[in-house]
Design a protein around this motif. Sequence first.
Motif, PDB file in Angstrom:
ATOM      1  N   ARG A 287      34.467  16.560  26.417  1.00  0.00           N
ATOM      2  CA  ARG A 287      33.455  16.044  25.477  1.00  0.00           C
ATOM      3  C   ARG A 287      32.149  15.721  26.202  1.00  0.00           C
ATOM      4  NH1 ARG A 287      37.559  17.754  23.252  1.00  0.00           N
ATOM      5  NH2 ARG A 287      38.606  16.731  21.489  1.00  0.00           N
ATOM      6  N   LEU A 288      31.673  16.692  26.995  1.00  0.00           N
ATOM      7  CA  LEU A 288      30.446  16.503  27.761  1.00  0.00           C
ATOM      8  C   LEU A 288      29.320  17.329  27.146  1.00  0.00           C
ATOM      9  CD1 LEU A 288      28.924  15.483  30.313  1.00  0.00           C
ATOM     10  CD2 LEU A 288      29.761  17.553  31.473  1.00  0.00           C
ATOM     11  N   GLU A 289      28.252  16.671  26.711  1.00  0.00           N
ATOM     12  CA  GLU A 289      27.091  17.357  26.126  1.00  0.00           C
ATOM     13  C   GLU A 289      27.533  18.416  25.113  1.00  0.00           C
ATOM     14  OE1 GLU A 289      24.180  16.383  26.502  1.00  0.00           O
ATOM     15  OE2 GLU A 289      24.283  15.104  28.281  1.00  0.00           O
ATOM     16  N   ILE A 290      28.250  17.971  24.088  1.00  0.00           N
ATOM     17  CA  ILE A 290      28.833  18.873  23.102  1.00  0.00           C
ATOM     18  C   ILE A 290      27.781  19.734  22.412  1.00  0.00           C
ATOM     19  CG2 ILE A 290      30.125  19.010  20.936  1.00  0.00           C
ATOM     20  CD1 ILE A 290      31.799  18.314  23.365  1.00  0.00           C
ATOM     21  N   ASN A 291      26.660  19.133  22.011  1.00  0.00           N
ATOM     22  CA  ASN A 291      25.639  19.899  21.297  1.00  0.00           C
ATOM     23  C   ASN A 291      25.084  21.044  22.142  1.00  0.00           C
ATOM     24  OD1 ASN A 291      25.871  18.389  18.995  1.00  0.00           O
ATOM     25  ND2 ASN A 291      24.115  17.073  19.415  1.00  0.00           N
ATOM     26  N   ILE A 292      24.881  20.768  23.438  1.00  0.00           N
ATOM     27  CA  ILE A 292      24.400  21.829  24.331  1.00  0.00           C
ATOM     28  C   ILE A 292      25.429  22.953  24.432  1.00  0.00           C
ATOM     29  CG2 ILE A 292      23.798  22.386  26.726  1.00  0.00           C
ATOM     30  CD1 ILE A 292      22.586  19.604  26.969  1.00  0.00           C
ATOM     31  N   ALA A 293      26.707  22.566  24.564  1.00  0.00           N
ATOM     32  CA  ALA A 293      27.781  23.561  24.659  1.00  0.00           C
ATOM     33  C   ALA A 293      27.868  24.390  23.377  1.00  0.00           C
ATOM     34  CB  ALA A 293      29.117  22.870  24.926  1.00  0.00           C
ATOM     35  N   LEU A 294      27.664  23.745  22.228  1.00  0.00           N
ATOM     36  CA  LEU A 294      27.718  24.454  20.942  1.00  0.00           C
ATOM     37  C   LEU A 294      26.567  25.449  20.820  1.00  0.00           C
ATOM     38  CD1 LEU A 294      28.643  21.475  18.587  1.00  0.00           C
ATOM     39  CD2 LEU A 294      30.114  23.405  19.189  1.00  0.00           C
ATOM     40  N   ILE A 295      25.377  25.043  21.229  1.00  0.00           N
ATOM     41  CA  ILE A 295      24.212  25.933  21.161  1.00  0.00           C
ATOM     42  C   ILE A 295      24.405  27.147  22.073  1.00  0.00           C
ATOM     43  CG2 ILE A 295      21.752  26.137  21.701  1.00  0.00           C
ATOM     44  CD1 ILE A 295      21.480  23.178  20.844  1.00  0.00           C
ATOM     45  N   ILE A 296      24.892  26.897  23.296  1.00  0.00           N
ATOM     46  CA  ILE A 296      25.138  28.007  24.233  1.00  0.00           C
ATOM     47  C   ILE A 296      26.205  28.945  23.672  1.00  0.00           C
ATOM     48  CG2 ILE A 296      25.963  28.624  26.533  1.00  0.00           C
ATOM     49  CD1 ILE A 296      24.808  25.984  27.536  1.00  0.00           C
ATOM     50  N   THR A 297      27.232  28.368  23.042  1.00  0.00           N
ATOM     51  CA  THR A 297      28.297  29.176  22.433  1.00  0.00           C
ATOM     52  C   THR A 297      27.741  30.094  21.357  1.00  0.00           C
ATOM     53  OG1 THR A 297      30.061  27.578  22.868  1.00  0.00           O
ATOM     54  CG2 THR A 297      30.401  29.090  21.027  1.00  0.00           C
ATOM     55  N   ILE A 298      26.887  29.547  20.496  1.00  0.00           N
ATOM     56  CA  ILE A 298      26.302  30.347  19.420  1.00  0.00           C
ATOM     57  C   ILE A 298      25.461  31.486  19.991  1.00  0.00           C
ATOM     58  CG2 ILE A 298      24.653  30.301  17.500  1.00  0.00           C
ATOM     59  CD1 ILE A 298      25.612  27.414  16.949  1.00  0.00           C
ATOM     60  N   ILE A 299      24.688  31.202  21.039  1.00  0.00           N
ATOM     61  CA  ILE A 299      23.839  32.236  21.644  1.00  0.00           C
ATOM     62  C   ILE A 299      24.679  33.303  22.341  1.00  0.00           C
ATOM     63  CG2 ILE A 299      22.098  32.692  23.417  1.00  0.00           C
ATOM     64  CD1 ILE A 299      20.991  29.866  22.859  1.00  0.00           C
ATOM     65  N   VAL A 300      25.587  32.848  23.210  1.00  0.00           N
ATOM     66  CA  VAL A 300      26.391  33.777  24.022  1.00  0.00           C
ATOM     67  C   VAL A 300      27.297  34.641  23.155  1.00  0.00           C
ATOM     68  CG1 VAL A 300      28.257  33.907  25.710  1.00  0.00           C
ATOM     69  CG2 VAL A 300      26.324  32.389  26.126  1.00  0.00           C
ATOM     70  N   LEU A 301      28.076  34.007  22.282  1.00  0.00           N
ATOM     71  CA  LEU A 301      28.996  34.777  21.449  1.00  0.00           C
ATOM     72  C   LEU A 301      28.256  35.553  20.367  1.00  0.00           C
ATOM     73  CD1 LEU A 301      32.132  32.483  21.030  1.00  0.00           C
ATOM     74  CD2 LEU A 301      31.759  34.397  22.573  1.00  0.00           C
ATOM     75  N   GLY A 302      27.090  35.054  19.960  1.00  0.00           N
ATOM     76  CA  GLY A 302      26.289  35.802  18.997  1.00  0.00           C
ATOM     77  C   GLY A 302      25.845  37.129  19.563  1.00  0.00           C
ATOM     78  N   ILE A 303      25.393  37.120  20.815  1.00  0.00           N
ATOM     79  CA  ILE A 303      24.964  38.358  21.482  1.00  0.00           C
ATOM     80  C   ILE A 303      26.143  39.315  21.632  1.00  0.00           C
ATOM     81  CG2 ILE A 303      24.125  39.326  23.670  1.00  0.00           C
ATOM     82  CD1 ILE A 303      22.484  36.731  24.012  1.00  0.00           C
ATOM     83  N   THR A 304      27.287  38.779  22.080  1.00  0.00           N
ATOM     84  CA  THR A 304      28.470  39.623  22.263  1.00  0.00           C
ATOM     85  C   THR A 304      28.936  40.217  20.938  1.00  0.00           C
ATOM     86  OG1 THR A 304      29.192  38.271  24.141  1.00  0.00           O
ATOM     87  CG2 THR A 304      30.848  39.690  23.118  1.00  0.00           C
ATOM     88  N   THR A 305      28.905  39.414  19.874  1.00  0.00           N
ATOM     89  CA  THR A 305      29.357  39.891  18.564  1.00  0.00           C
ATOM     90  C   THR A 305      28.480  41.018  18.050  1.00  0.00           C
ATOM     91  OG1 THR A 305      30.205  37.681  18.055  1.00  0.00           O
ATOM     92  CG2 THR A 305      29.918  39.193  16.209  1.00  0.00           C
ATOM     93  N   ILE A 306      27.186  40.965  18.337  1.00  0.00           N
ATOM     94  CA  ILE A 306      26.290  42.057  17.956  1.00  0.00           C
ATOM     95  C   ILE A 306      26.732  43.358  18.639  1.00  0.00           C
ATOM     96  CG2 ILE A 306      23.941  42.966  18.194  1.00  0.00           C
ATOM     97  CD1 ILE A 306      22.935  40.070  17.896  1.00  0.00           C
ATOM     98  N   GLY A 307      27.049  43.253  19.926  1.00  0.00           N
ATOM     99  CA  GLY A 307      27.508  44.430  20.667  1.00  0.00           C
ATOM    100  C   GLY A 307      28.846  44.947  20.165  1.00  0.00           C
ATOM    101  N   VAL A 308      29.760  44.019  19.858  1.00  0.00           N
ATOM    102  CA  VAL A 308      31.079  44.407  19.342  1.00  0.00           C
ATOM    103  C   VAL A 308      30.931  45.107  17.999  1.00  0.00           C
ATOM    104  CG1 VAL A 308      33.263  43.527  18.415  1.00  0.00           C
ATOM    105  CG2 VAL A 308      32.344  42.601  20.556  1.00  0.00           C
ATOM    106  N   THR A 309      30.086  44.554  17.133  1.00  0.00           N
ATOM    107  CA  THR A 309      29.868  45.140  15.803  1.00  0.00           C
ATOM    108  C   THR A 309      29.314  46.557  15.920  1.00  0.00           C
ATOM    109  OG1 THR A 309      29.407  42.945  14.887  1.00  0.00           O
ATOM    110  CG2 THR A 309      28.705  44.838  13.585  1.00  0.00           C
ATOM    111  N   LYS A 310      28.333  46.741  16.803  1.00  0.00           N
ATOM    112  CA  LYS A 310      27.744  48.072  16.991  1.00  0.00           C
ATOM    113  C   LYS A 310      28.784  49.065  17.515  1.00  0.00           C
ATOM    114  CE  LYS A 310      23.733  50.389  19.047  1.00  0.00           C
ATOM    115  NZ  LYS A 310      24.488  51.591  19.438  1.00  0.00           N
TER     116      LYS A 310
END
Length: 242
Positions: free
Chosen positions: A178-201
């Motif tokens: 439970r360390l800097e949860i909001n930062i971890a959530l934002i990074i998760t959205i960015i990182v997995l968002g980029i990967t999901t775009i590649g997976v979808t393509k």
Amino acid sequence: MKHTYRIDGMTCGSCKANVEKSLGSLDNVTDVKINFENKEAEITMSAPIGLSDLQNVLQEKYTISKKLPVKKVATNTFSDFEMAQEKSKFEQLKPLFLILLYITVASILLHYKDWSWGEFMLDFMGLFYIVFSFFKMLDLRGFPDSFRMYDPLAKRVPMYAKIYPFIETILGLMFLIRLEINIALIITIIVLGITTIGVTKTLLDKKAIRCACLGTALKLPMTEATFIENTIMLVMAVLMLF
């Protein structure tokens, strides 16, 4: 003269290109076609070339051998063939399903006495990252090549592919302690968002490549399951953040 050989040791598109280039450098080789999915090489020669000569131009991790003829066994019905394909696909993805099941059950057991959806999702995401990064850590040298096959950022920034397993480990620890949860959530959205775009393509283009979600230790094909697992994490991150 065309000859078909089996090539073992190829794990990604880069391997395919290396094998194709190496075999094509030989004298008397006029054309080389690599079938990555079937691990085959069709070599057109102007004169006979020994198997040892072919092996000598390849890197040590690749092994070339003569392809033995395979007896074709007719299936009784088309539906039988479809069932065999589905079973093969399920068997390939079984490790992924089992890992997700274990992560889900573990996250539930941690909070079943004092249930909280928020705490459940944080532990699920933490365990997800820790477990998946573990498998990537098993082959830090081979993982980047597989990851660059579909992740848009990894294609442009090679270093990103190399540090990605460590990013997952850090994110997993941040969620679990439970360390800097909001930062971890934002990074998760960015990182997995980029990967999901590649997976979808990749799925839309119907490319047959290996999924690097569990590194190279487990040979998983890129399927809709990869898209679903990323989407689950993204949905959880968005819900927790907003």
